[in-house]
Write an enzyme that holds these catalytic residues in place. Structure first.
Site, mmCIF file in Angstrom:
data_model
loop_
_atom_site.group_PDB
_atom_site.id
_atom_site.type_symbol
_atom_site.label_atom_id
_atom_site.label_comp_id
_atom_site.label_asym_id
_atom_site.label_seq_id
_atom_site.Cartn_x
_atom_site.Cartn_y
_atom_site.Cartn_z
ATOM 1 C CG ASP A 295 -26.663 -39.035 -11.677
ATOM 2 O OD1 ASP A 295 -25.891 -39.872 -11.178
ATOM 3 O OD2 ASP A 295 -27.909 -39.147 -11.681
ATOM 4 C CG ASP B 246 -32.178 -27.836 -8.165
ATOM 5 O OD1 ASP B 246 -31.998 -28.972 -7.689
ATOM 6 O OD2 ASP B 246 -33.263 -27.461 -8.654
ATOM 7 C CG ASP C 133 -29.850 -23.272 -11.052
ATOM 8 O OD1 ASP C 133 -30.136 -24.401 -10.570
ATOM 9 O OD2 ASP C 133 -30.697 -22.406 -11.307
ATOM 10 C CG ASP D 248 -39.805 -31.462 -6.040
ATOM 11 O OD1 ASP D 248 -40.682 -32.170 -6.556
ATOM 12 O OD2 ASP D 248 -39.345 -30.438 -6.580
#
Lengths: 755, 719
Positions: free
Chosen positions: B184, B231, B233, B328
């Site tokens: 993004d 995600d 990471d 979420d």
């Protein structure tokens, strides 16, 4: 088989002997005079000489003033009613005021305290010298004899300094008047006419000061004659309505015209025992007469007699049921028709809690109104077995009307229960000057006593000026407050239930003996040859029950210890010493006696109870081991009052009043019936000593009387047995743990199974 | 044959319910029974406590014991609540002043909150499901297609590349696995990187709805049966898909499978208090117990990463939820409402970086708090259709947790009203308060210690809540008023702290709380020694204040940021290695720690190597070995420290596999070694509180300049 009880009896005897003041020995005082009370500093002293003069001294203490009077701010005006017997003519009266002025922030102000007698100023209290030490001062005023009436008002009031009307107020007390302030009157006695219709005068004149002393002379101690005495004293109790009584007793088996005590007295004897001049011979039945006292030209004898002891009892019953309306000095009755036996819990002075208690039923309309700032007092007696367990509030519906002035906009109505503050309601002024309000307020159950209660409604009218400028409340008659008769106290939700024995209920209503107000279910067990102390306590107790119920004890039974079998099914009152009344030993057998071993054993028992609580342990410092340690420390016990479940039948109590000697019993008589001591009587045993009363909670059988709904009953059981809560909770938790585990497991199986 | 047992089971269950109703009624009835005085109540509390302690000591770990402890705790709590509600509010008591009622009722409200949280918490955690992985079909040809989404916004490539490489390493038929890097941030080097690796790179023309919008954009441009979200990471293990996809494959009603978020770097608490891997970390309770407990009730929540989601389910709810900043949880709520089931597999199959600083941690939690309250307002689980009661309770507890700030602040300041001003906060005497209040506190400590085990030590939840309380108060309040307010902020995941410093800005509210309580303590001591007030009340409020000081003191200790000089933490990984020097000399040893830029090796036998020498480090890989060129940067007699030379993409990918990709890489990694002990935990936090107060004094008295830390707070608008 009897060995242990004999040993115990021996120990008790030892204890009793150890208790005896000045060692074992015969009673020291004679039956007709009382040892001087030890607590009063200025006791009421009465003296009469042969010429009919008298001298009497009494203090504010005798007017039931509990503590020194602190006059300050709002309480700057106190009045006392002082009654004098109409059979005296007061010629000299002095009042000696003991007081102390307090240091003021406002130096040099001339605010003062005035003493009034029947509205006439006697004088003002002189100030201590400027810069002198603050200490008690005394001043004596003479009261002119023309101001002495049968009913008198003594008033202390503040006279304000016109220059500084508000100085001193709101700054703590201004002056303290000691309750040892005394009044000394002297004068002549008056011969009262011998008229039966005047009864209970001269024996009882309700408004006079100090305890009423009515000597009883018994020709014999036959049970029926003692019952007659009890009926008579209870009759005095009913009429005297909570006055403090003394009933000195003289037992004389050979009455002669010369050996009577002086003063007015009551004589109960069959005709054969009477001196020849006392009654016509022969008398034809129950006989009542008012005679001159041969030992005292101003004294009168109320003769209650008959041919048999039963006739004496009939005469006594007849007298308490209806005062003869004849103006003659004697009368003979054919018999007496007793009212039907009373039902349970129907004493006339106990309010019914089946419906709300309306103020209109407690006081007349005039007593529900005050003009200007003032207090409406409502006294009422509740049934002693009202079960207020774990309730906090009693709802009271107050409907009142006020007439106020617009400027009196800081006015309020303060409500007190038994002198403890409950609530304040503002009295808002309206344009019309009239207000009508209905408010529901809760009053605290903890301030309620089991029996006698007083609600005070204090209408305070205050204006809008800051308090420094308006230091008194307005007493203007234009202002008024009225409690409407439809105001009420609502005790309907309180069940009638009690767990007996409970000594607390004896001073508070005489429960359970007064449950049947005519004492038809009560038997008093006195020794064959009761001592003067025994009878004195008995008479006093009957008078107290009479005052508590409003009904004379017409059906009380007096028996000897040997006749216990005939009264097994009654609540028992046993009075005496261990020497005179052997049953007392058995009934007080559960009392722990003083020994190191016993002390340790009781301590262990107490500890176990504390640890496991299969019952509620006694409150701190009131358990059995505390009783033992109390015995060790008390210097000179007088006796013990103990209530146990009756061993002769279930659901009855036995109240044992044990004195170490007749003197001890007589001293107990003075302490036990003193209203100030009532809060100290509770639990199962109360030990009386010259220092006062100490009560203890002892383990022992108990029973319940009255009715609780099943849920409340269950709650009360768990309340009384805390271990029950823990055991049940743990069992439920473990069962819940295991049950939930299987439930969860099956649920988890399902959840996993589907995925 | 099969119907009979189920019939009898129904009978048994029916009988169980019939027995349960009076049992519960009796339980509640017993809780309402008054006692003669506070001594009896204290005795009662001690008796129940003793039973609980005995059970916990002798039979710890058994599920029925835990459930029994919960029951006992509920009993004393309900007993306290009953007493509190009926006897201590001062209603109608003329002794209570009008101005005291607000204090009394605010505290009472805070307590009602804590009772609700306790009861719901027990409900959630009473029976963790402990689900096992379901096997996939033996025929690999029948395995479904999976799209792996790795959304990124502003994170550096150094962070993202490990995740991408690990995603490539995931064992799954290559034709059935597509990896999408969802950038993004429209960064060219990311596009380049994706192209090099041959994975899909997606960048949106417009950046609406933050992460959810990013995911939804990818959703419309992919077609796999399942979507795995990581995600950027979160580095997955190679076994991620094989352990998770079996569950929805077996049960077509399962909408998503969530796995724990595992962190291999210390969170701020662990780092600043130096308790990494000694005490359980902050997220441990949620992923160790709560999610597993939720799973029993089919109420496990989607946590935004490390998840496999069925596309069909997402399609039914029009993709990931975009109305809130916690897309979420909101998405899982929508799925549950549509009747989709959820599964939680408590097996760490990915690991990520914890928030690097306390301020970053707080910012992340502010977002969570705001998001959960937004969901609470927009789609309140209590009232929306389609949920079962158990699911509603689990969701509502998750949301209520974020409303803890006000009650927490109330608890931290309530005794001060008395200590400073003599205002009564309870209409009862101190003895009664103590005798009624301590049993529920003690029992909940015991029950929670039994439930949480190694996953959360006693008292720490108070520390965590206190850290967040001042910061989430306003956002949650605003979100309650207007759920549409606010923006999405990305959680910073990496950041180096070159020098330790005291984060005064973040510590400011804690310093205020600390000073207030310290003042209360002094005021209490003055009251005690001067006899101003009732001594028991003073002592009780003092004890309470002391407790508050301990909690706030620990928070103060956390605000001291320790130095963090590495981008990525080293892992304690022991692998046999062979080192070949440029001269051909061979050394054997074992790695002591390992990271993606270097390793430390304990040599079996020292050999002739020199500093700055380039060597070949070989580690076992699959059936053979994998070599990495490295440079010696440190050495002593028995240890070598190596930094890797620039690696090729393939080497790097293999390094990732070795480091993070093993199926069991994280299985025992995060679980604390120490069991919970209530007293020890109290002792620990008391020590930390002392340290914290020392640190804050030092920071206040000897100011040190705040060093530059990476600017990690980047806001992203809703549009």
């Amino acid at each position: 088989m009897k060995c242990p009880s004999m040993i115990r009896s021996a120990l008790f005897l030892c204890l009793a002997i150890l208790w005896l003041p000045g060692g074992a020995g015969p009673a020291r005082a004679s039956g007709s005079s009382l040892p001087a009370p030890q607590s009063a500093t200025v006791p009421p002293v009465a003296g009469i000489d042969g010429q009919g003069t008298f001298l009497k001294t009494f203090s504010l203490r005798d007017l039931q003033v509990g503590k020194d009077i602190r006059l300050a701010g709002n309480s700057a005006d106190r009045s006392f009613q002082i009654g004098l017997s109409p059979d005296t003519l007061v010629q000299n009266a002095l009042i000696r005021v003991l007081y102390r002025f307090h240091r003021s922030l406002f130096r040099g102000i001339r605010t003062n305290l005035a003493v009034d007698w029947n509205g006439i100023l006697l004088g003002t209290l002189p100030y201590p010298p400027e810069n002198g030490p603050v200490q008690d001062q005394a001043v004596t005023f003479s009261i002119p004899s023309f101001l002495m009436n049968t009913r008198n008002t003594l008033r202390f009031r503040i006279v304000k300094d016109p220059k500084n009307p508000c100085a001193n107020f709101g700054l703590g007390s201004f002056v303290t008047v000691r309750r040892s302030t005394s009044i000394r009157i002297s004068g002549r006695k008056i011969r009262v006419p011998e008229r039966l219709s005047d009864l209970p005068f001269p024996f009882l004149y309700p408004s006079i000061v100090g305890p009423r002393r009515i000597p009883f002379v018994f020709g014999s101690t036959e049970p029926a004659i003692l019952e007659a005495g009890g009926i008579l004293s209870s009759g005095f109790g009913v009429l005297g309505n909570y006055l403090s009584f003394r009933f000195p007793v003289l037992i004389s088996h050979s009455l002669s015209a010369t050996n009577f005590p002086t003063g007015h007295l009551v004589l109960l004897a069959i005709d054969k025992d009477l001196p020849p001049t006392f009654a016509p011979s022969p008398i034809r039945g129950p006989y009542l007469a008012l005679l001159p006292n041969p030992s005292d030209p101003f004294g009168r004898i109320l003769l209650v007699s008959g041919r048999t002891p039963e006739e004496v009892k009939v005469a006594a019953s007849r007298l308490v049921l209806r005062i003869p309306d004849r103006e003659s000095s004697s009368t003979t009755f054919g018999g007496v028709s007793l009212p039907p036996p009373r039902g349970s819990d129907d004493a006339p002075r106990w309010l019914s809690v089946d419906r709300v208690i309306r103020f209109g039923s407690l006081s007349g309309p005039a007593d529900l109104t005050v003009h200007g700032t003032g207090t409406v007092k409502l006294a009422f007696s509740l049934p002693p077995d009202l079960f207020s367990w774990h309730r906090k509030w009693v709802p009271v519906h107050v409907h009142f009307r006020v007439r106020t002035l617009n400027r009196e906009n800081r006015s309020r109505l303060d409500i007190f229960l038994n002198h403890r503050y409950q609530e304040s309601l503002p009295l808002d002024p309206s344009d019309s000057g009239r207000g009508d309000r209905s408010v529901d307020i809760p009053v605290a159950v903890r301030d309620l006593t089991p029996f006698r209660n007083q609600l005070n409604f204090n209408f305070n009218f205050r204006n809008s000026l800051p308090s420094i400028f308006s230091c008194t409340m307005n007493k203007s008659p234009e202002l008024s407050g009225t409690l409407m008769p439809d105001s009420y106290i609502d005790l309907r939700s309180f069940p009638r239930f009690s767990n007996l024995p409970d000594l607390r209920l004896i001073p508070n209503g005489g429960y359970p003996f007064t449950r049947y107000a005519d004492l038809s279910r009560t038997a008093v067990i006195l020794s064959d040859t009761p001592g003067y102390g025994d009878i004195q306590v008995f008479l006093h107790m009957m008078a107290t029950f009479g005052a508590q119920t409003g009904t004379p004890s017409l059906r009380v039974t007096v028996v000897n210890p040997e006749e216990i079998g005939s009264v097994r099914e009654k609540d028992l009152i046993l009075i005496g010493t261990y020497d005179s009344n052997p049953l007392l030993l058995g009934l007080t057998g559960s009392l722990p006696w003083e020994s190191e071993k016993n002390f340790q054993r009781l301590r262990t028992q107490n500890l176990l109870l504390e640890l496991f609580r299969w019952n509620n342990p006694p409150p701190a410092h009131f358990g059995p081991s505390d009783l033992v340690s109390y015995f060790r420390n008390v210097r000179m016990p007088l006796g013990i009052l103990m209530e146990t479940a009756s061993p002769y039948s279930s659901h009855h109590v036995a109240l044992s009043l044990v004195g170490v000697s007749q003197d001890g019993i007589r001293s107990m008589d003075r302490i036990l019936f003193d209203p100030r001591q009532f809060p100290k009587i509770f639990g199962d045993a109360t030990v009386a000593s010259p220092e006062g009363l100490s009560s203890f909670v002892l383990p022992g059988p108990s029973y319940k009387i009255g009715h609780l709904d099943p849920l409340e009953s269950l709650r009360f059981w768990f309340y009384s047995h805390p271990i029950g809560i823990v055991v049940l909770v743990v069992l439920l938790a473990v069962a819940g743990g295991v049950g939930l585990q299987s439930l969860y497991k099956s649920y988890a199986r399902r959840t996993r199974g589907t995925t | 044959m099969t119907e009979e047992p189920s019939f009898s089971r129904t009978i048994v269950r029916f009988a169980g319910w019939i027995a349960a109703i009076p049992a519960v009624a009796l339980f509640l009835f017993l809780a309402t029974i008054p006692v003669s005085d506070w001594r009896t109540q204290l005795w009662l509390g001690i008796a129940v406590f003793a039973v609980a302690l005995l059970l916990k000591t002798i039979l710890d770990g058994k599920r029925w014991v835990i459930l029994t402890l919960i029951s006992l705790s509920l009993f004393v709590t309900f007993r306290y609540a009953w007493w509190r509600a009926t006897q201590t509010l001062g209603i109608g008591d003329p002794q209570v002043h009008w101005y005291e009622y607000p204090f009394i009722f605010i505290l009472f409200g805070a307590e009602i909150y804590s009772w609700l949280i306790l009861v719901f918490g027990y409900f959630q955690t009473a029976f963790p499901l402990s689900r096992k992985a379901d096997p996939l079909p033996a025929d690999i040809g029948g395995w479904p297609t999976v799209d792996i989404f790795i959304p990124t916004y502003n994170e550096p490539l150094s962070i993202v590349r490990a995740t991408v490489l690990a995603a490539i390493n995931i064992d799954w038929p290559p034709d059935k696995k597509r990896i999408y890097l969802l950038d993004d941030g429209d960064r060219r080097e990311f596009e380049e990187f994706a192209r090099t690796l041959g994975i899909d790179y997606l960048a949106r023309p417009e950046h609406k709805h933050a992460k959810a919008g990013n995911l939804n954009f990818a959703l419309s441009r992919s077609e796999g049966k399942y979507i795995a979200v990581f995600d950027c990471d979160h580095i997955p293990t190679r076994s991620f898909l094989q352990t998770t996809v079996g569950i929805p494959e077996k049960n077509p009603k399962v909408g998503f499978v969530q796995t724990p978020h595992h962190f291999y770097s210390p969170d701020p608490y662990e780092r600043n208090l130096d308790v990494f891997q000694k005490l359980p970390n902050e997220g441990e309770l949620f992923y160790g117990i709560i999610q597993d407990g939720n799973d029993l009730w089919n109420a496990a929540t989607f946590c935004g990463s490390c998840t496999v989601i069925r596309r069909e389910a997402l399609d039914e709810i029009q993709g990931f939820a975009v109305d809130t900043v916690t897309e979420d949880a909101h998405t899982s709520l929508k799925l549950h409402r549509r009747g989709w089931e959820s599964a939680y597999l408590n097996l760490p199959q990915a690991a990520g970086l914890a928030t690097p600083t306390l301020s970053a941690h707080i910012r992340q939690r502010i977002r969570w708090a705001r998001g959960m309250i937004q969901v609470f307002r927009i789609e309140n689980p209590l009232f929306v259709s389609g949920l079962r009661l158990s699911q509603r309770l689990c969701y509502i507890n998750g949301m209520l947790f974020f409303l803890s700030s006000l009650p927490r602040i109330v608890f931290l300041t309530a005794p001060l009203a008395y200590l400073y001003f003599g205002i009564r906060i309870f209409d009862a005497d101190a003895y009664s308060i103590a005798s009624y209040a301590f049993p529920p506190i003690a029992l909940s400590l015991i029950a929670n210690a039994a439930i949480h085990g190694k996953h959360r030590h006693s008292f720490w939840n108070q520390v965590y809540e206190t850290t967040l309380a001042p910061y989430i108060l306003l956002p949650t309040f605003l979100a309650l008023i207007n759920p549409r307010l606010g923006t999405f902020n990305v959680t910073a995941k990496e950041g180096r702290i070159e020098q330790a410093f005291y984060d005064r800005k973040i510590a400011r509210p804690f310093v205020v709380l600390w000073l207030l309580n310290l003042g209360g303590l002094i005021s209490g001591i003055v009251r005690y020694s001067g006899g101003f007030g009732e001594i028991p009340t003073i002592l009780l409020t003092l004890a309470w204040t002391l407790h508050n000081l301990i909690i706030v003191g620990t928070t103060l200790a956390v605000s001291w940021e320790r130095a963090q000089r590495r981008d990525r933490p080293r892992l304690n990984l022991n692998l046999p290695v062979r080192i070949t020097s440029s001269s051909g000399q061979v050394l054997f040893g074992e790695t002591e720690d390992f990271s993606d830029y270097g390793t430390r090796i304990r040599l079996a036998k020292s050999g002739p190597v020199s500093m700055r020498e380039t060597v070949l480090l070989e580690v076992p890989f699959r059936e053979g070995v994998q070599g990495f060129p490295a440079e010696i940067v440190g050495m002593d007699e028995s240890n070598l420290r190596l930094n890797f030379q620039p690696l090729t993409l393939e080497e790097e990918q293999r390094l990732m596999l070795i480091l993070y990709g093993r199926a069991d890489a994280w299985v025992r990694f995060g679980v604390a070694q120490q069991n919970d002990s209530i007293l020890k935990s109290l002792w620990n936090i008391s020590l930390f509180a002392l340290i914290g107060q020392g640190r804050v004094l030092k920071a206040l008295l000897w100011s040190s300049p705040k060093p530059e830390i990476p600017k990690t707070r980047l806001l992203r608008g809703p549009s």
